[in-house]
Design a protein around this motif. Structure first.
Motif, PDB file in Angstrom:
ATOM      1  N   PRO A  33       0.810  -1.231   0.000  1.00 37.59           N
ATOM      2  CA  PRO A  33       0.000   0.000   0.000  1.00 37.59           C
ATOM      3  C   PRO A  33       0.838   1.275   0.000  1.00 37.59           C
ATOM      4  O   PRO A  33       0.437   2.288  -0.572  1.00 37.59           O
ATOM      5  CB  PRO A  33      -0.839  -0.112   1.279  1.00 37.59           C
ATOM      6  CG  PRO A  33      -0.183  -1.142   2.119  1.00 37.59           C
ATOM      7  CD  PRO A  33       0.499  -2.069   1.166  1.00 37.59           C
ATOM      8  N   LEU A  34       2.025   1.228   0.624  1.00 35.03           N
ATOM      9  CA  LEU A  34       2.925   2.373   0.538  1.00 35.03           C
ATOM     10  C   LEU A  34       3.334   2.621  -0.912  1.00 35.03           C
ATOM     11  O   LEU A  34       3.399   3.771  -1.372  1.00 35.03           O
ATOM     12  CB  LEU A  34       4.172   2.143   1.396  1.00 35.03           C
ATOM     13  CG  LEU A  34       3.998   2.139   2.908  1.00 35.03           C
ATOM     14  CD1 LEU A  34       5.317   1.783   3.586  1.00 35.03           C
ATOM     15  CD2 LEU A  34       3.504   3.469   3.400  1.00 35.03           C
ATOM     16  N   LEU A  35       3.603   1.528  -1.622  1.00 35.94           N
ATOM     17  CA  LEU A  35       3.956   1.635  -3.031  1.00 35.94           C
ATOM     18  C   LEU A  35       2.805   2.238  -3.830  1.00 35.94           C
ATOM     19  O   LEU A  35       3.008   3.120  -4.673  1.00 35.94           O
ATOM     20  CB  LEU A  35       4.317   0.248  -3.586  1.00 35.94           C
ATOM     21  CG  LEU A  35       4.485   0.152  -5.109  1.00 35.94           C
ATOM     22  CD1 LEU A  35       5.629   1.050  -5.571  1.00 35.94           C
ATOM     23  CD2 LEU A  35       4.727  -1.297  -5.518  1.00 35.94           C
ATOM     24  N   GLY A  36       1.588   1.749  -3.574  1.00 36.11           N
ATOM     25  CA  GLY A  36       0.438   2.285  -4.283  1.00 36.11           C
ATOM     26  C   GLY A  36       0.268   3.777  -4.052  1.00 36.11           C
ATOM     27  O   GLY A  36      -0.009   4.545  -4.982  1.00 36.11           O
ATOM     28  N   ALA A  37       0.465   4.201  -2.795  1.00 38.44           N
ATOM     29  CA  ALA A  37       0.353   5.627  -2.480  1.00 38.44           C
ATOM     30  C   ALA A  37       1.452   6.425  -3.165  1.00 38.44           C
ATOM     31  O   ALA A  37       1.200   7.511  -3.711  1.00 38.44           O
ATOM     32  CB  ALA A  37       0.411   5.828  -0.966  1.00 38.44           C
TER      33      ALA A  37
ATOM     34  N   ASN B 105       1.183   1.449  11.102  1.00 42.04           N
ATOM     35  CA  ASN B 105       0.936   0.271  10.256  1.00 42.04           C
ATOM     36  C   ASN B 105      -0.390   0.367   9.497  1.00 42.04           C
ATOM     37  O   ASN B 105      -0.962  -0.646   9.124  1.00 42.04           O
ATOM     38  CB  ASN B 105       0.942  -1.017  11.094  1.00 42.04           C
ATOM     39  CG  ASN B 105       2.159  -1.882  10.800  1.00 42.04           C
ATOM     40  OD1 ASN B 105       2.875  -1.654   9.824  1.00 42.04           O
ATOM     41  ND2 ASN B 105       2.397  -2.860  11.648  1.00 42.04           N
ATOM     42  N   GLN B 106      -0.872   1.593   9.263  1.00 40.93           N
ATOM     43  CA  GLN B 106      -2.131   1.810   8.564  1.00 40.93           C
ATOM     44  C   GLN B 106      -1.854   2.566   7.257  1.00 40.93           C
ATOM     45  O   GLN B 106      -2.079   3.772   7.165  1.00 40.93           O
ATOM     46  CB  GLN B 106      -3.106   2.600   9.448  1.00 40.93           C
ATOM     47  CG  GLN B 106      -3.515   1.891  10.711  1.00 40.93           C
ATOM     48  CD  GLN B 106      -4.445   0.718  10.416  1.00 40.93           C
ATOM     49  OE1 GLN B 106      -5.258   0.768   9.502  1.00 40.93           O
ATOM     50  NE2 GLN B 106      -4.330  -0.331  11.206  1.00 40.93           N
ATOM     51  N   ALA B 107      -1.349   1.854   6.250  1.00 41.77           N
ATOM     52  CA  ALA B 107      -0.987   2.503   4.992  1.00 41.77           C
ATOM     53  C   ALA B 107      -2.119   2.488   3.962  1.00 41.77           C
ATOM     54  O   ALA B 107      -2.088   3.267   3.009  1.00 41.77           O
ATOM     55  CB  ALA B 107       0.244   1.827   4.395  1.00 41.77           C
ATOM     56  N   ARG B 108      -3.117   1.632   4.137  1.00 41.69           N
ATOM     57  CA  ARG B 108      -4.157   1.493   3.110  1.00 41.69           C
ATOM     58  C   ARG B 108      -4.998   2.752   2.917  1.00 41.69           C
ATOM     59  O   ARG B 108      -5.326   3.092   1.777  1.00 41.69           O
ATOM     60  CB  ARG B 108      -5.041   0.290   3.434  1.00 41.69           C
ATOM     61  CG  ARG B 108      -4.304  -1.030   3.269  1.00 41.69           C
ATOM     62  CD  ARG B 108      -5.168  -2.225   3.607  1.00 41.69           C
ATOM     63  NE  ARG B 108      -4.400  -3.457   3.511  1.00 41.69           N
ATOM     64  CZ  ARG B 108      -4.883  -4.664   3.842  1.00 41.69           C
ATOM     65  NH1 ARG B 108      -6.116  -4.774   4.309  1.00 41.69           N
ATOM     66  NH2 ARG B 108      -4.115  -5.729   3.711  1.00 41.69           N
TER      67      ARG B 108
ATOM     68  N   LEU C 260      11.801   2.273  -2.945  1.00 43.43           N
ATOM     69  CA  LEU C 260      11.558   3.343  -1.977  1.00 43.43           C
ATOM     70  C   LEU C 260      10.475   2.940  -0.981  1.00 43.43           C
ATOM     71  O   LEU C 260      10.606   3.192   0.229  1.00 43.43           O
ATOM     72  CB  LEU C 260      11.141   4.619  -2.709  1.00 43.43           C
ATOM     73  CG  LEU C 260      10.721   5.799  -1.822  1.00 43.43           C
ATOM     74  CD1 LEU C 260      11.874   6.244  -0.933  1.00 43.43           C
ATOM     75  CD2 LEU C 260      10.217   6.955  -2.667  1.00 43.43           C
ATOM     76  N   SER C 261       9.421   2.303  -1.456  1.00 40.79           N
ATOM     77  CA  SER C 261       8.339   1.866  -0.560  1.00 40.79           C
ATOM     78  C   SER C 261       8.820   0.794   0.405  1.00 40.79           C
ATOM     79  O   SER C 261       8.416   0.780   1.572  1.00 40.79           O
ATOM     80  CB  SER C 261       7.161   1.345  -1.391  1.00 40.79           C
ATOM     81  OG  SER C 261       6.668   2.350  -2.251  1.00 40.79           O
ATOM     82  N   LEU C 262       9.688  -0.092  -0.064  1.00 43.46           N
ATOM     83  CA  LEU C 262      10.284  -1.079   0.842  1.00 43.46           C
ATOM     84  C   LEU C 262      11.100  -0.381   1.931  1.00 43.46           C
ATOM     85  O   LEU C 262      11.059  -0.767   3.102  1.00 43.46           O
ATOM     86  CB  LEU C 262      11.175  -2.035   0.059  1.00 43.46           C
ATOM     87  CG  LEU C 262      10.490  -3.183  -0.683  1.00 43.46           C
ATOM     88  CD1 LEU C 262      11.510  -3.911  -1.555  1.00 43.46           C
ATOM     89  CD2 LEU C 262       9.832  -4.150   0.294  1.00 43.46           C
ATOM     90  N   GLY C 263      11.849   0.654   1.547  1.00 49.92           N
ATOM     91  CA  GLY C 263      12.633   1.400   2.530  1.00 49.92           C
ATOM     92  C   GLY C 263      11.756   2.086   3.558  1.00 49.92           C
ATOM     93  O   GLY C 263      12.092   2.127   4.748  1.00 49.92           O
ATOM     94  N   MET C 264      10.612   2.641   3.125  1.00 53.51           N
ATOM     95  CA  MET C 264       9.687   3.280   4.057  1.00 53.51           C
ATOM     96  C   MET C 264       9.099   2.248   5.018  1.00 53.51           C
ATOM     97  O   MET C 264       8.925   2.514   6.211  1.00 53.51           O
ATOM     98  CB  MET C 264       8.587   3.987   3.271  1.00 53.51           C
ATOM     99  CG  MET C 264       9.087   5.164   2.451  1.00 53.51           C
ATOM    100  SD  MET C 264       7.870   5.771   1.261  1.00 53.51           S
ATOM    101  CE  MET C 264       6.624   6.405   2.374  1.00 53.51           C
ATOM    102  N   ALA C 265       8.779   1.066   4.485  1.00 50.87           N
ATOM    103  CA  ALA C 265       8.256   0.000   5.342  1.00 50.87           C
ATOM    104  C   ALA C 265       9.311  -0.479   6.326  1.00 50.87           C
ATOM    105  O   ALA C 265       9.000  -0.801   7.488  1.00 50.87           O
ATOM    106  CB  ALA C 265       7.755  -1.167   4.482  1.00 50.87           C
ATOM    107  N   LEU C 266      10.571  -0.521   5.894  1.00 50.50           N
ATOM    108  CA  LEU C 266      11.660  -0.923   6.795  1.00 50.50           C
ATOM    109  C   LEU C 266      11.787   0.039   7.974  1.00 50.50           C
ATOM    110  O   LEU C 266      12.067  -0.379   9.103  1.00 50.50           O
ATOM    111  CB  LEU C 266      12.984  -0.973   6.025  1.00 50.50           C
ATOM    112  CG  LEU C 266      13.415  -2.319   5.459  1.00 50.50           C
ATOM    113  CD1 LEU C 266      14.754  -2.186   4.752  1.00 50.50           C
ATOM    114  CD2 LEU C 266      13.505  -3.369   6.550  1.00 50.50           C
TER     115      LEU C 266
END
Length: 457
Positions: A21-25, A158-161, A292-298
């Protein structure tokens, strides 16, 4: 190997569930820039070049604000992991004041951008239109800053949707607004590139209002009472955010301003070069959203583990996430290599622009993996609140190696002769590769030290 495979997916499955969902955003928000570029490019090469040059000022300034406010994400993650929910509302209030403070240099840069364009000898028609585009965009700055604060609250929880859904809706607002304002439909004047600025500002306000309603009425956030009262600026709270966030913002600003400075340096080379560079940068940025979204999730996952006093888990999550980023970046490089000749046709019908953009995208293949590694190492380090050394590393790698080496290859007396715009992309390959090496070293040092300190206590 079986044990490693199980552990790899044990940690990376929840990471991916947060990253998607971070990637989608990110894609939806980056999609606004893509839509602006495509729709302006269909009107004229001058409008496309104006959006490209204007974006070279808008992008770094917004990333400075976004990056600084990204301190909210690890601070929220640590507080959530430690069950310190009472810290949330004051944190959001002080972050909002920080955002308001950062708007001042952004407005200054937008309204006096013509001075920069004249200094860099950008063609007058392009410079005038780009300045008007930035002034139109400035109406959305307050909304954009507050949206980032609320976004970091949601993502740190943890609420990215909801951020994903609202970002997609913002993109859907942006497309028809662009169509009406760029081309002069429904009785509106034909504003060209300036219409992109007004349409994007409108989308920013829509997104902020929607996310504000979500945080206000969502049951999970209601006990936090974010909007029940509002606190005045408090130095300790602002200092905490700036201490963690300003190095993040400066690091991201340094990386983005690298591309900005390149765009300004090549502004005197003509519309085709500026447009080709913008098309290539736009497409590669779109693919960069995945690592980048993986890094934000990390950042979130490492922050949660540290908030729960589990440094060994945090270190394992960080390095398994970096390994996932390596695989994802390899796939992105393959897509970039294969798809570039067809993708550039979406941006421009000009054959010269298409040819140059394709050549630059295929150069970008060579730094795709190192770019993915460095952004995920930096994301994990943000989870550790280790940001100042990261800033120094990125400053050296991007500006000394990347920009300095790129200028030398583009215009300097190098053994291969002046390479033009391609020379700057050679510099990017060198700078991002060096950044990945240094940031991975720093992540290893920081995570190991944190783990040893926990054992000794």
């Amino acid at each position: 190997m079986k044990s490693f495979h199980q552990e790899f997916w044990l940690h990376n499955r929840p990471l991916m569930l947060l990253a998607l969902p971070l990637l989608g955003a990110q894609l939806a928000q980056t999609g606004m820039g893509v839509v602006d570029t495509i729709m302006a490019g269909r009107l004229s090469p001058v409008d496309l070049a104006a959006v490209a040059v204007g974006a070279s000022i808008f992008g770094p300034m917004m990333l400075l604000i976004f990056g600084t406010l990204m301190a909210v994400t690890p601070l929220v993650a640590h507080a959530r992991g430690g069950q310190r929910h009472h810290e949330m509302a004051p944190l959001i209030h002080q972050a909002s004041w920080v955002g308001a403070l950062l708007l001042i240099p952004a407005w200054f840069a937008f309204y006096y951008s013509q001075v920069v364009f004249d200094f860099m000898k950008v063609e007058p028609d392009v410079a005038n239109l780009a300045s008007a585009y930035l002034r139109a965009m400035s109406w959305g700055l307050p909304a954009l800053a507050f949206f980032q604060v609320l976004r970091c609250l949601c993502e740190g929880s943890n609420q990215a949707r909801p951020v994903l859904l609202i970002s997609v809706l913002g993109l859907l607002i942006n497309i028809p607004a662009n169509y009406i304002l760029i081309y002069g439909k429904l009785g509106m004047p034909q504003l060209g590139a300036v219409g992109c600025g007004y349409a994007t500002a409108l989308s920013f306000w829509f997104m902020t209002i929607m996310l504000g309603f979500y945080v206000t009425f969502r049951a999970e956030y209601r006990p936090l009472a974010i909007f029940k009262s509002w606190s005045w600026p408090q130095w300790l709270g602002i200092k905490q955010i700036l201490w963690v966030g300003l190095p993040i913002g400066l690091s991201i600003f340094v990386e983005a301003s690298l591309f900005t400075t390149i765009a300004l340096f090549i502004g005197s080379l003509g519309e085709v070069v500026v447009s080709g560079h913008q098309v290539a940068f736009n497409f590669t940025t779109l693919l960069f959203m995945v690592p980048l979204s993986l890094g934000m999730a990390l950042t979130v996952k490492v922050g949660h583990a540290l908030g729960q006093q589990r440094p060994a888990t945090a270190r394992r999550v960080a390095f398994l996430g970096v390994e996932m980023a390596f695989l994802v970046s390899l796939l992105g490089a393959l897509v970039m290599w294969v798809a570039s000749p067809w993708v550039v046709q979406l941006y421009s019908s000009d054959q010269d622009v298409q040819q140059l953009a394709t050549a630059l995208i295929q150069l970008a293949v060579f730094y795709q993996v190192s770019d993915g590694l460095q952004v995920n190492a930096a994301g994990a380090l943000r989870g550790y609140k280790d940001t100042r050394i990261v800033m120094l590393i990125t400053l050296f790698c991007y500006w000394v190696i990347g920009l300095g080496g790129g200028w030398w290859m583009a215009f300097g007396a190098n053994p291969w002769g002046p390479q033009g715009v391609q020379g700057f992309w050679y510099g990017l390959i060198a700078g991002l590769s060096a950044a990945s090496v240094f940031l991975l070293w720093r992540l290893n040092v920081t995570s190991r030290r944190t783990q040893l300190e926990a054992v000794s206590q």
